[in-house]
Design an enzyme around this catalytic site. Structure first.
Site, PDB file in Angstrom:
ATOM      1  N   LYS A   1       0.877  -1.170   0.000  1.00  0.00           N
ATOM      2  CA  LYS A   1       0.000   0.000   0.000  1.00  0.00           C
ATOM      3  C   LYS A   1       0.905   1.208   0.000  1.00  0.00           C
ATOM      4  CE  LYS A   1      -2.325   1.749   3.646  1.00  0.00           C
ATOM      5  NZ  LYS A   1      -3.412   1.982   4.623  1.00  0.00           N
TER       6      LYS A   1
ATOM      7  N   HIS B   1     -12.296  11.127  11.533  1.00  0.00           N
ATOM      8  CA  HIS B   1     -12.773  10.331  10.394  1.00  0.00           C
ATOM      9  C   HIS B   1     -12.906   8.843  10.729  1.00  0.00           C
ATOM     10  CE1 HIS B   1     -13.283   9.116   6.255  1.00  0.00           C
ATOM     11  NE2 HIS B   1     -12.250   8.313   6.355  1.00  0.00           N
ATOM     12  N   GLN B   2     -11.896   8.296  11.422  1.00  0.00           N
ATOM     13  CA  GLN B   2     -11.892   6.845  11.683  1.00  0.00           C
ATOM     14  C   GLN B   2     -12.936   6.419  12.710  1.00  0.00           C
ATOM     15  OE1 GLN B   2      -9.863   4.824   9.969  1.00  0.00           O
ATOM     16  NE2 GLN B   2      -8.729   6.494   9.015  1.00  0.00           N
TER      17      GLN B   2
ATOM     18  N   SER C   1      -5.059  11.628  17.052  1.00  0.00           N
ATOM     19  CA  SER C   1      -3.686  11.897  16.596  1.00  0.00           C
ATOM     20  C   SER C   1      -2.889  12.591  17.703  1.00  0.00           C
ATOM     21  CB  SER C   1      -3.703  12.709  15.312  1.00  0.00           C
ATOM     22  OG  SER C   1      -4.736  13.664  15.329  1.00  0.00           O
TER      23      SER C   1
ATOM     24  N   MET D   1      -5.709   2.630  18.953  1.00  0.00           N
ATOM     25  CA  MET D   1      -5.596   2.555  17.499  1.00  0.00           C
ATOM     26  C   MET D   1      -4.953   3.781  16.861  1.00  0.00           C
ATOM     27  SD  MET D   1      -6.888  -0.371  17.218  1.00  0.00           S
ATOM     28  CE  MET D   1      -6.735  -0.461  15.440  1.00  0.00           C
TER      29      MET D   1
ATOM     30  N   ASP E   1       0.377   5.429  15.536  1.00  0.00           N
ATOM     31  CA  ASP E   1       0.958   4.673  14.418  1.00  0.00           C
ATOM     32  C   ASP E   1       2.247   5.322  13.920  1.00  0.00           C
ATOM     33  OD1 ASP E   1      -0.144   6.939  13.350  1.00  0.00           O
ATOM     34  OD2 ASP E   1      -1.378   5.931  11.851  1.00  0.00           O
TER      35      ASP E   1
ATOM     36  N   LYS F   1       3.795   9.609  18.754  1.00  0.00           N
ATOM     37  CA  LYS F   1       2.368   9.696  19.100  1.00  0.00           C
ATOM     38  C   LYS F   1       2.107   8.894  20.377  1.00  0.00           C
ATOM     39  CE  LYS F   1       0.025  10.370  14.650  1.00  0.00           C
ATOM     40  NZ  LYS F   1      -0.822   9.697  13.660  1.00  0.00           N
TER      41      LYS F   1
END
Ligand code: NAD
Length: 327
Positions: free
Chosen positions: A73, A143-144, A205, A225, A228, A232
């Site tokens: 990806k 968004h997630q 975030s 979650m 990443d 963070k």
């Protein structure tokens, strides 16, 4: 032998009509299990600031020897896209034929990223949360978050969703999603969130801990979650020291996932982090008591992207909407 090779194209606009949360869940659960068996592996992640348009661009890639999913990806984050009416996060999956190395498919990766990320925390809830979990707590309303809620509620009989977000004006997204699912929603402070939620999903975030050790009561399952990237952080590392910690990929968890902080500060050892795939496979017992805190550090791996992209190619072919071009 004729050598008219074709590449299947599944454009972004077709994904919503093809892929479901259920199919994403099955694909992600299967790939986590294959990773724990050692038959599927991720390659090191590349992510670079390209010095143009403030963009971060990179690759996540891997290979599954069982399904023969091979590919990458590619994409990243273009902060100026919103002003152009485009999604800031952009990604595309390229699949290759594992027997010949020829490209086999080009698949839009934006919606698939949200579906596979939501499937990841849902897999952790299925395998680690208490069976009688009733209250879902959300930290984050971006968004997630809506995808996360829709996938989570399929795993337990939740009767309420509660949520906190640094930017309270965004909480309407959580409320609308809860309403769509026929569940009540309440905006709460972090004390109430920790006191009431049986399952907590963090998807922000943030670069600083939001949930502190004292917020979390015994028996809670956390799916972290949002973390990443190096630096963070969403939760107090002391929570990881109290919890049974699982992840998708240990190497990512300790470098760019939530566990980077607990391991970096010596609060937990890398060897204490289990693979969620081992719980799926039954080689790790997972939760062994209702008072245990379990924490899933979902870092996001390339194999998840390949698994959902391969599934969507199959669905596109089945439904006759796959476009093939000679290549
Ligand atoms: P978004 O920009 O739509 O929303 C960001 C969220 O974080 C909002 O709730 C916002 O209020 C909150 N937030 C922003 N700054 C904060 C701060 N300093 N402290 C606390 N909260 C803060 O983002 P999104 O698309 O919903 O993604 C959320 C996070 O999930 C991002 O960090 C993204 O990189 C990560 N992500 C992880 C995976 C994975 O596989 N683990 C996949 C996709 C996205």
């Amino acid at each position: 032998m004729s050598d008219v090779h074709t590449v299947t194209i599944v454009p972004e606009c077709e994904i919503a009509g093809l892929m479901t949360a259920e199919a994403a869940f099955d694909a992600v659960e299967a790939i986590f299990a294959a990773m724990a068996r050692g038959s599927a592996y991720n390659f090191p992640v590349v992510r670079e600031a390209i010095g143009h348009a403030d963009a971060l661009y990179g690759f996540k890639s891997g290979f599954d020897r069982e399904s023969l999913a091979l590919g990458l990806k590619s994409g990243g984050y273009w902060p100026g896209n919103a002003d152009k009416g485009l999604t800031n996060h952009q990604s595309t999956v390229v699949l290759f034929d594992a027997d010949t190395g020829r490209p086999s498919a080009l698949v839009g990766g934006n919606l698939l990223t949200a579906l596979r990320t939501a499937a990841s925390s849902a897999v952790s809830i299925k395998h680690l949360a208490r069976k009688k979990a009733k209250v879902l707590g959300m930290v984050g309303a971006g968004h997630q978050s809506a995808f996360q809620i829709r996938a989570a509620v399929r795993q337990r009989d939740f009767d309420k969703i509660i949520g906190w977000n640094l930017h309270p004006e965004m909480l309407s997204r959580l409320e609308e999603t809860a309403t769509e699912l026929g569940l009540p929603f309440e905006a709460v402070d972090l004390d109430q969130l920790g006191a009431e939620a049986d399952v907590i999903i963090t998807i922000t975030s943030s670069f600083d801990p939001i949930l502190m050790d004292e917020h979390i009561r015994p028996g809670t399952h956390l799916a972290c979650m949002g973390t990443d990237t190096v630096g963070k952080q969403e939760v107090d590392p002391k929570i990881l020291a109290r919890a049974k910690v699982y992840t998708d990929e240990v190497a990512q968890s300790v470098t760019l996932g939530e566990a980077q902080h607990a391991v970096g500060s010596g609060l937990i050892l890398e060897s204490a982090i289990g693979q969620i795939g081992a719980v799926i496979n039954g080689t790790d017992p997972g939760r062994t008591g209702d008072d245990q805190i379990t924490l899933f550090d979902g870092t996001g791996v390339g194999l998840q992207d390949l698994a959902v992209a391969a599934k969507v190619v199959d669905l596109a072919k089945e439904k006759g909407v796959a476009q093939s071009v000679a290549f």
